[in-house]
Scaffold this motif. Sequence first.
Motif, PDB file in Angstrom:
ATOM      1  N   TRP A  77       0.951  -1.141  -0.074  1.00  0.00           N
ATOM      2  CA  TRP A  77      -0.065  -0.054   0.002  1.00  0.00           C
ATOM      3  C   TRP A  77       0.938   1.341  -0.132  1.00  0.00           C
ATOM      4  O   TRP A  77       0.577   2.326  -0.738  1.00  0.00           O
ATOM      5  N   SER A  78       1.983   1.141   0.669  1.00  0.00           N
ATOM      6  CA  SER A  78       2.776   2.554   0.804  1.00  0.00           C
ATOM      7  C   SER A  78       3.269   2.673  -0.666  1.00  0.00           C
ATOM      8  O   SER A  78       3.321   3.974  -1.097  1.00  0.00           O
ATOM      9  N   ALA A  79       3.695   1.856  -1.285  1.00  0.00           N
ATOM     10  CA  ALA A  79       4.176   1.736  -2.594  1.00  0.00           C
ATOM     11  C   ALA A  79       3.172   2.609  -3.624  1.00  0.00           C
ATOM     12  O   ALA A  79       3.340   3.393  -4.341  1.00  0.00           O
ATOM     13  N   ILE A  80       2.125   1.848  -3.511  1.00  0.00           N
ATOM     14  CA  ILE A  80       0.762   2.443  -4.435  1.00  0.00           C
ATOM     15  C   ILE A  80       0.564   4.022  -3.985  1.00  0.00           C
ATOM     16  O   ILE A  80       0.658   4.816  -4.767  1.00  0.00           O
ATOM     17  N   ASP A  81       0.275   4.155  -2.774  1.00  0.00           N
ATOM     18  CA  ASP A  81      -0.036   5.374  -2.154  1.00  0.00           C
ATOM     19  C   ASP A  81       1.432   6.260  -2.412  1.00  0.00           C
ATOM     20  O   ASP A  81       0.937   7.538  -2.859  1.00  0.00           O
ATOM     21  N   GLY A  82       2.500   5.976  -2.386  1.00  0.00           N
ATOM     22  CA  GLY A  82       3.398   7.024  -2.598  1.00  0.00           C
ATOM     23  C   GLY A  82       3.588   7.250  -4.100  1.00  0.00           C
ATOM     24  O   GLY A  82       3.878   8.588  -4.588  1.00  0.00           O
ATOM     25  N   PHE A  83       3.447   6.327  -4.856  1.00  0.00           N
ATOM     26  CA  PHE A  83       3.361   6.391  -6.357  1.00  0.00           C
ATOM     27  C   PHE A  83       2.160   7.271  -6.735  1.00  0.00           C
ATOM     28  O   PHE A  83       2.526   8.373  -7.656  1.00  0.00           O
ATOM     29  N   LEU A  84       1.058   7.335  -6.117  1.00  0.00           N
ATOM     30  CA  LEU A  84       0.001   8.167  -6.507  1.00  0.00           C
ATOM     31  C   LEU A  84       0.274   9.479  -6.162  1.00  0.00           C
ATOM     32  O   LEU A  84      -0.037  10.465  -6.798  1.00  0.00           O
ATOM     33  N   ARG A  85       0.547   9.750  -4.872  1.00  0.00           N
ATOM     34  CA  ARG A  85       0.789  10.902  -4.331  1.00  0.00           C
ATOM     35  C   ARG A  85       1.895  11.796  -5.171  1.00  0.00           C
ATOM     36  O   ARG A  85       1.811  12.956  -5.504  1.00  0.00           O
ATOM     37  N   GLN A  86       2.929  11.067  -5.691  1.00  0.00           N
ATOM     38  CA  GLN A  86       3.881  11.776  -6.762  1.00  0.00           C
ATOM     39  C   GLN A  86       3.135  12.148  -8.015  1.00  0.00           C
ATOM     40  O   GLN A  86       3.541  13.188  -8.592  1.00  0.00           O
ATOM     41  N   HIS A  87       2.073  11.736  -8.253  1.00  0.00           N
ATOM     42  CA  HIS A  87       0.945  12.152  -9.352  1.00  0.00           C
ATOM     43  C   HIS A  87      -0.172  13.125  -8.848  1.00  0.00           C
ATOM     44  O   HIS A  87      -0.964  13.115  -9.478  1.00  0.00           O
ATOM     45  N   ASP A  88       0.151  13.540  -7.803  1.00  0.00           N
ATOM     46  CA  ASP A  88      -0.769  14.376  -6.999  1.00  0.00           C
ATOM     47  C   ASP A  88      -2.350  13.424  -7.049  1.00  0.00           C
ATOM     48  O   ASP A  88      -3.171  14.294  -7.159  1.00  0.00           O
ATOM     49  N   ILE A  89      -2.144  12.437  -6.773  1.00  0.00           N
ATOM     50  CA  ILE A  89      -3.512  11.750  -6.453  1.00  0.00           C
ATOM     51  C   ILE A  89      -3.561  11.063  -5.247  1.00  0.00           C
ATOM     52  O   ILE A  89      -2.614  10.713  -4.693  1.00  0.00           O
ATOM     53  N   ASP A 146       8.844   1.212  13.770  1.00  0.00           N
ATOM     54  CA  ASP A 146       8.765  -0.221  14.136  1.00  0.00           C
ATOM     55  C   ASP A 146       9.952  -0.860  13.128  1.00  0.00           C
ATOM     56  O   ASP A 146       9.708  -1.326  11.926  1.00  0.00           O
ATOM     57  N   SER A 147      11.028  -1.240  13.706  1.00  0.00           N
ATOM     58  CA  SER A 147      12.136  -1.733  13.079  1.00  0.00           C
ATOM     59  C   SER A 147      11.842  -3.368  12.672  1.00  0.00           C
ATOM     60  O   SER A 147      12.808  -4.102  11.956  1.00  0.00           O
ATOM     61  N   GLY A 148      11.060  -3.894  13.364  1.00  0.00           N
ATOM     62  CA  GLY A 148      10.622  -5.295  13.217  1.00  0.00           C
ATOM     63  C   GLY A 148       9.987  -5.468  11.457  1.00  0.00           C
ATOM     64  O   GLY A 148      10.180  -6.584  10.967  1.00  0.00           O
ATOM     65  N   ALA A 149       9.686  -4.125  11.046  1.00  0.00           N
ATOM     66  CA  ALA A 149       9.223  -4.403   9.506  1.00  0.00           C
ATOM     67  C   ALA A 149      10.442  -4.533   8.728  1.00  0.00           C
ATOM     68  O   ALA A 149      10.194  -4.659   7.457  1.00  0.00           O
ATOM     69  N   ALA A 150      11.568  -4.067   9.049  1.00  0.00           N
ATOM     70  CA  ALA A 150      12.661  -4.089   8.553  1.00  0.00           C
ATOM     71  C   ALA A 150      13.068  -5.475   7.645  1.00  0.00           C
ATOM     72  O   ALA A 150      13.422  -5.450   6.557  1.00  0.00           O
ATOM     73  N   GLU A 151      12.879  -6.460   8.213  1.00  0.00           N
ATOM     74  CA  GLU A 151      13.290  -7.894   7.640  1.00  0.00           C
ATOM     75  C   GLU A 151      12.174  -8.222   6.515  1.00  0.00           C
ATOM     76  O   GLU A 151      12.674  -8.531   5.342  1.00  0.00           O
ATOM     77  N   PRO A 152      10.671  -8.109   6.671  1.00  0.00           N
ATOM     78  CA  PRO A 152       9.910  -8.193   5.420  1.00  0.00           C
ATOM     79  C   PRO A 152      10.412  -7.210   4.325  1.00  0.00           C
ATOM     80  O   PRO A 152      10.191  -7.469   3.373  1.00  0.00           O
ATOM     81  N   TRP A 209      11.041   3.923  -4.542  1.00  0.00           N
ATOM     82  CA  TRP A 209      10.956   5.102  -3.531  1.00  0.00           C
ATOM     83  C   TRP A 209       9.546   5.350  -3.083  1.00  0.00           C
ATOM     84  O   TRP A 209       9.267   6.116  -2.037  1.00  0.00           O
ATOM     85  N   SER A 210       8.560   5.002  -4.157  1.00  0.00           N
ATOM     86  CA  SER A 210       7.322   5.143  -3.792  1.00  0.00           C
ATOM     87  C   SER A 210       6.784   4.632  -2.497  1.00  0.00           C
ATOM     88  O   SER A 210       6.013   5.139  -1.649  1.00  0.00           O
ATOM     89  N   ALA A 211       7.526   3.346  -2.523  1.00  0.00           N
ATOM     90  CA  ALA A 211       7.048   2.284  -1.321  1.00  0.00           C
ATOM     91  C   ALA A 211       7.746   3.139   0.184  1.00  0.00           C
ATOM     92  O   ALA A 211       6.952   3.401   0.981  1.00  0.00           O
ATOM     93  N   ILE A 212       8.982   3.407   0.188  1.00  0.00           N
ATOM     94  CA  ILE A 212       9.322   4.102   1.006  1.00  0.00           C
ATOM     95  C   ILE A 212       8.795   5.505   1.398  1.00  0.00           C
ATOM     96  O   ILE A 212       8.401   5.892   2.570  1.00  0.00           O
ATOM     97  N   ASP A 213       8.554   6.290   0.420  1.00  0.00           N
ATOM     98  CA  ASP A 213       7.868   7.629   0.568  1.00  0.00           C
ATOM     99  C   ASP A 213       6.476   7.514   1.236  1.00  0.00           C
ATOM    100  O   ASP A 213       6.217   8.117   2.352  1.00  0.00           O
ATOM    101  N   GLY A 214       5.600   6.591   0.800  1.00  0.00           N
ATOM    102  CA  GLY A 214       4.424   6.345   1.107  1.00  0.00           C
ATOM    103  C   GLY A 214       4.357   6.226   2.420  1.00  0.00           C
ATOM    104  O   GLY A 214       3.637   6.104   3.665  1.00  0.00           O
ATOM    105  N   PHE A 215       5.363   4.910   2.745  1.00  0.00           N
ATOM    106  CA  PHE A 215       5.518   4.474   4.174  1.00  0.00           C
ATOM    107  C   PHE A 215       5.692   5.623   5.258  1.00  0.00           C
ATOM    108  O   PHE A 215       5.172   5.560   6.258  1.00  0.00           O
ATOM    109  N   LEU A 216       6.794   6.390   4.991  1.00  0.00           N
ATOM    110  CA  LEU A 216       7.101   7.542   5.593  1.00  0.00           C
ATOM    111  C   LEU A 216       6.047   8.339   5.883  1.00  0.00           C
ATOM    112  O   LEU A 216       5.669   9.065   7.016  1.00  0.00           O
ATOM    113  N   ARG A 217       5.236   8.879   4.759  1.00  0.00           N
ATOM    114  CA  ARG A 217       4.133   9.872   4.881  1.00  0.00           C
ATOM    115  C   ARG A 217       3.203   9.240   5.765  1.00  0.00           C
ATOM    116  O   ARG A 217       2.311  10.100   6.478  1.00  0.00           O
ATOM    117  N   GLN A 218       3.010   8.072   5.756  1.00  0.00           N
ATOM    118  CA  GLN A 218       1.911   7.522   6.626  1.00  0.00           C
ATOM    119  C   GLN A 218       2.382   7.466   8.193  1.00  0.00           C
ATOM    120  O   GLN A 218       1.463   7.542   9.272  1.00  0.00           O
TER     121      GLN A 218
END
Lengths: 233, 233
Positions: free
Chosen positions: A201-213, B159-165, B201-210
């Motif tokens: 979900w992070s990947a999708i969400d981040g991707f969409l936000r980068q396109h302002d969605i 939560d660094s437990g997520a690091a492995e997945p 990058w989308s995944a990371i960015d989305g994750f952080l924004r959350q």
Amino acid sequence: MGEGVKRDGDARRERWREHRAARRAEFVEAALKALDEHGPDLAMEHVAAAAGVTKPVLYRHFTDKADLFVALGQRGTEILFERLIPAINREEAPVPRIRKSLDAFFSVIEDHPNLYRMLARKAFNGRPVDSDPVREDKEMIAAALTSLLGDYMRALGLDSGAAEPWAYSIVGMVQTTGEWWLDRRSMTRDALVEYLTTIIWSAIDGFLRQHDIQIDPDKPIEINKVVQLRRAR
Amino acid sequence: MGEGVKRDGDARRERWREHRAARRAEFVEAALKALDEHGPDLAMEHVAAAAGVTKPVLYRHFTDKADLFVALGQRGTEILFERLIPAINREEAPVPRIRKSLDAFFSVIEDHPNLYRMLARKAFNGRPVDSDPVREDKEMIAAALTSLLGDYMRALGLDSGAAEPWAYSIVGMVQTTGEWWLDRRSMTRDALVEYLTTIIWSAIDGFLRQHDIQIDPDKPIEINKVVQLRRAR
DNA sequence: GGTAACTGTTACTTCAGGTAACACTAAAGG
DNA sequence: CCTTTAGTGTTACCTGAAGTAACAGTTACC
């Protein structure tokens, strides 16, 4: 006209064809049993034995090990799709939809660990490794996902060329974490599913936000797309 | 004291040990040559031949096909890390750092496609598939990534437990797209790298924004972390 | 009652992985 | 100098799983 040359067949033929298909399926089931008993290193002799016959009989229905392997791959895909398709096609919000799909996948490999291991390790123990017979199935899965993602991307006005790398990424990610999880079991299925749901979900969400969605993860989306499977079995 | 019991060895021993190591390395190189010539279905006899000797000599240096396989896996990891580590450890903005790491990876597998295929297909064509000898190497890579990601997560209070997945997800994603790309070559390396960079990058960015964190993809981050490799080779 | 399309068997061949046995060589060190 | 150690290398074999040949029933349609 050209009657009588090769008559009679027909009615009979049909019945035999059905019978052959049933027999193949029987051997596939035997192979699953053998997998459970002898682990992921499947020997043809064991499969035959599990079906209560000797090798040559098995070889009348499968030209070679690769052939059986392909059939197992198809069966595996079938088992997977039985649970995955309903989950992925639910009319629901994105995040639960992802979560349920992942859970479907992991529950399947949990139920059939040796089959999964065998297919993931493309390894037959035998000679002709040829070119990967499972590939076709993996590609089918990836293709389904590609078209699902592509539909959404087009609907949102994004570059749908990215759909294929996205699909393979997701497949690869799920596959590899699957192998890792089966071998280690260092967390519960639920925990793993939760982590992966977040990542995807992070990947999708981040991707969409980068396109302002922006999309609400917990509300069903309007333009709902669905997996089409082209199963020409 | 306990002198003289088993003297003399020592100086001599050392020299031989070095020699043996050198010899093993020689065979590993021969195996790489054989891979280039005969494709990813490596036969022990070919490896021996490529080294200019016959099988038993090879078997004096490797107990087993699995043993050679492991050595090839290590060599592969070594080749990979030679290019990957400098890329991943660059003091640079996140996105270019990801991009360069991915490019390093894909350039390596482009240079050694058969080695990569052979390692990715855990398949030896031979009997004892035992338990995956490449696993160790893949796990080492995943572990390095886990600790890198874990460091960042901790530094950001997550939560660094997520690091492995996360680590296994990235490894799996890259590995699977790698296989797919090698077999199809349906896009240029640059295009693929670009797509995957975006996904990651989308995944990371989305994750952080959350977690209400925002990071500029094109500016180096303050708390820069670096891959530690524990190579006890 | 014949024949097509199977059922099944035992006993083989093939081939790659792996081993046994044998013959030779370089060099450290009494 | 000649023994011992740790190698170099060979050919000829063993093994086990994949796959095949040859042969002997059985069933059911026409």
